[in-house]
Write a protein that holds these residues in place. Structure first.
Motif, PDB file in Angstrom:
ATOM      1  N   GLY A  57       0.728   1.733  -3.898  1.00  0.00           N
ATOM      2  CA  GLY A  57      -0.671   2.137  -3.982  1.00  0.00           C
ATOM      3  C   GLY A  57      -0.866   3.469  -4.683  1.00  0.00           C
ATOM      4  O   GLY A  57      -0.152   4.439  -4.420  1.00  0.00           O
ATOM      5  N   SER A  58      -1.834   3.515  -5.588  1.00  0.00           N
ATOM      6  CA  SER A  58      -2.110   4.779  -6.270  1.00  0.00           C
ATOM      7  C   SER A  58      -2.629   5.814  -5.284  1.00  0.00           C
ATOM      8  O   SER A  58      -2.306   6.999  -5.393  1.00  0.00           O
ATOM      9  CB  SER A  58      -3.094   4.573  -7.417  1.00  0.00           C
ATOM     10  OG  SER A  58      -4.295   4.000  -6.954  1.00  0.00           O
ATOM     11  N   VAL A  59      -3.377   5.373  -4.284  1.00  0.00           N
ATOM     12  CA  VAL A  59      -3.944   6.305  -3.311  1.00  0.00           C
ATOM     13  C   VAL A  59      -2.865   6.919  -2.413  1.00  0.00           C
ATOM     14  O   VAL A  59      -3.046   8.015  -1.886  1.00  0.00           O
ATOM     15  CB  VAL A  59      -5.055   5.621  -2.475  1.00  0.00           C
ATOM     16  CG1 VAL A  59      -4.463   4.622  -1.500  1.00  0.00           C
ATOM     17  CG2 VAL A  59      -5.914   6.633  -1.750  1.00  0.00           C
ATOM     18  N   THR A  60      -1.729   6.258  -2.246  1.00  0.00           N
ATOM     19  CA  THR A  60      -0.657   6.795  -1.411  1.00  0.00           C
ATOM     20  C   THR A  60       0.426   7.492  -2.231  1.00  0.00           C
ATOM     21  O   THR A  60       1.447   7.912  -1.681  1.00  0.00           O
ATOM     22  CB  THR A  60      -0.019   5.679  -0.544  1.00  0.00           C
ATOM     23  OG1 THR A  60       0.421   4.618  -1.400  1.00  0.00           O
ATOM     24  CG2 THR A  60      -0.997   5.146   0.485  1.00  0.00           C
ATOM     25  N   SER A  61       0.205   7.665  -3.528  1.00  0.00           N
ATOM     26  CA  SER A  61       1.203   8.329  -4.370  1.00  0.00           C
ATOM     27  C   SER A  61       1.511   9.765  -3.923  1.00  0.00           C
ATOM     28  O   SER A  61       2.654  10.201  -4.080  1.00  0.00           O
ATOM     29  CB  SER A  61       0.818   8.270  -5.840  1.00  0.00           C
ATOM     30  OG  SER A  61      -0.421   8.864  -6.064  1.00  0.00           O
ATOM     31  N   GLU A  66      -2.420   0.063  -8.331  1.00  0.00           N
ATOM     32  CA  GLU A  66      -0.981   0.186  -8.100  1.00  0.00           C
ATOM     33  C   GLU A  66      -0.322   0.939  -9.248  1.00  0.00           C
ATOM     34  O   GLU A  66      -0.815   0.909 -10.378  1.00  0.00           O
ATOM     35  CB  GLU A  66      -0.316  -1.183  -7.939  1.00  0.00           C
ATOM     36  CG  GLU A  66      -0.651  -1.851  -6.629  1.00  0.00           C
ATOM     37  CD  GLU A  66       0.258  -3.028  -6.302  1.00  0.00           C
ATOM     38  OE1 GLU A  66       0.168  -3.495  -5.167  1.00  0.00           O
ATOM     39  OE2 GLU A  66       1.044  -3.466  -7.158  1.00  0.00           O
ATOM     40  N   LEU A 110       2.100  10.754  -1.019  1.00  0.00           N
ATOM     41  CA  LEU A 110       3.144  10.645   0.005  1.00  0.00           C
ATOM     42  C   LEU A 110       4.514  10.414  -0.627  1.00  0.00           C
ATOM     43  O   LEU A 110       5.537  10.855  -0.095  1.00  0.00           O
ATOM     44  CB  LEU A 110       2.831   9.493   0.971  1.00  0.00           C
ATOM     45  CG  LEU A 110       1.503   9.559   1.711  1.00  0.00           C
ATOM     46  CD1 LEU A 110       1.295   8.291   2.531  1.00  0.00           C
ATOM     47  CD2 LEU A 110       1.455  10.797   2.591  1.00  0.00           C
ATOM     48  N   ARG A 111       4.541   9.721  -1.763  1.00  0.00           N
ATOM     49  CA  ARG A 111       5.799   9.410  -2.447  1.00  0.00           C
ATOM     50  C   ARG A 111       6.208  10.488  -3.445  1.00  0.00           C
ATOM     51  O   ARG A 111       7.369  10.575  -3.833  1.00  0.00           O
ATOM     52  CB  ARG A 111       5.672   8.068  -3.179  1.00  0.00           C
ATOM     53  CG  ARG A 111       5.456   6.879  -2.262  1.00  0.00           C
ATOM     54  CD  ARG A 111       5.428   5.572  -3.043  1.00  0.00           C
ATOM     55  NE  ARG A 111       4.492   5.556  -4.145  1.00  0.00           N
ATOM     56  CZ  ARG A 111       3.185   5.243  -4.048  1.00  0.00           C
ATOM     57  NH1 ARG A 111       2.675   4.889  -2.894  1.00  0.00           N
ATOM     58  NH2 ARG A 111       2.412   5.247  -5.111  1.00  0.00           N
ATOM     59  N   LEU A 156       0.829  -1.208   0.000  1.00  0.00           N
ATOM     60  CA  LEU A 156       0.000   0.000   0.000  1.00  0.00           C
ATOM     61  C   LEU A 156       0.864   1.258   0.000  1.00  0.00           C
ATOM     62  O   LEU A 156       0.623   2.181  -0.779  1.00  0.00           O
ATOM     63  CB  LEU A 156      -0.930  -0.005   1.220  1.00  0.00           C
ATOM     64  CG  LEU A 156      -1.830   1.218   1.389  1.00  0.00           C
ATOM     65  CD1 LEU A 156      -2.807   1.316   0.229  1.00  0.00           C
ATOM     66  CD2 LEU A 156      -2.576   1.125   2.711  1.00  0.00           C
ATOM     67  N   LEU A 157       1.882   1.283   0.848  1.00  0.00           N
ATOM     68  CA  LEU A 157       2.716   2.477   0.949  1.00  0.00           C
ATOM     69  C   LEU A 157       3.650   2.650  -0.255  1.00  0.00           C
ATOM     70  O   LEU A 157       3.909   3.778  -0.670  1.00  0.00           O
ATOM     71  CB  LEU A 157       3.546   2.435   2.236  1.00  0.00           C
ATOM     72  CG  LEU A 157       2.754   2.563   3.529  1.00  0.00           C
ATOM     73  CD1 LEU A 157       3.666   2.373   4.734  1.00  0.00           C
ATOM     74  CD2 LEU A 157       2.031   3.910   3.601  1.00  0.00           C
ATOM     75  N   SER A 158       4.141   1.561  -0.824  1.00  0.00           N
ATOM     76  CA  SER A 158       5.137   1.673  -1.887  1.00  0.00           C
ATOM     77  C   SER A 158       4.568   1.645  -3.296  1.00  0.00           C
ATOM     78  O   SER A 158       5.218   2.122  -4.227  1.00  0.00           O
ATOM     79  CB  SER A 158       6.182   0.561  -1.755  1.00  0.00           C
ATOM     80  OG  SER A 158       5.594  -0.699  -1.983  1.00  0.00           O
TER      81      SER A 158
END
Length: 170
Positions: free
Chosen positions: A77-81, A98, A83-84, A73-75
């Motif tokens: 996931g489209s929803v966490t993009s 993803e 954060l990255r 999820l963190l690395s």
């Protein structure tokens, strides 16, 4: 100090003469991980409680599944993009919810970009976090790892279902 830096630069060039490897950033990540692990150790040590003799097998299984799911999820996931995004560049969508991204920037930014786009790299940090949390807050951590395990199982079921539907359509 200047001699140490120059020796490190020479070692870095000799390590990978064909392509630039950001060993300085990686060394920083190793030092940061050591400090992070030491902080968890200190927090657990302050607790003054007795450490368990062995791991509960279900805790190990749930922690592994939770680490897997949270790492993906963190690395990826489209929803966490978002954060990255400060450390990465979007490349393409790669699967259900993803994305593929590449690290960008100088030593520190690029190293963080490598870390946050790699579920294997993140899993080391996540396992350390969950192991420390199990020792300090076992009930709360079991709730979190149980929830993430349920999510991992649900994801596997969704992907399995999609595969079956696709297979039946052929």
């Amino acid at each position: 100090m200047r001699r140490v830096r120059e020796a490190f630069r020479r070692a870095s060039r000799a390590y990978s003469p064909q392509e630039e490897r950001r060993l300085g950033g990686h060394l920083g990540a190793v030092v940061a991980f050591g400090a992070y692990t030491a902080a968890w150790g200190a927090a657990v040590g302050v607790r003054k409680g007795k450490l368990p003799e062995r791991h509960d097998p279900l805790d190990v299984l749930f922690t592994a599944a939770a680490t897997f799911r949270l790492g993906r999820l963190l690395s990826k996931g489209s929803v966490t993009s978002p954060l990255r995004a400060p450390f990465t560049r979007y490349e393409k969508a790669t699967g259900p919810a993803e994305v593929s991204e590449s690290p960008r920037g100088g030593d520190v930014r690029s190293t963080v970009g490598e870390l946050v786009t790699c579920p294997f790299c993140l899993s080391v940090w996540l396992t350390t976090t969950l192991a420390g949390a199990h020792l300090l807050w076992p009930r709360a951590t079991r709730t979190v790892t149980g929830g993430l395990t349920a999510l991992a199982v649900a994801d596997a079921m969704q992907l399995g279902y999609d595969c079956l539907v696709q297979k039946n359509a052929e």
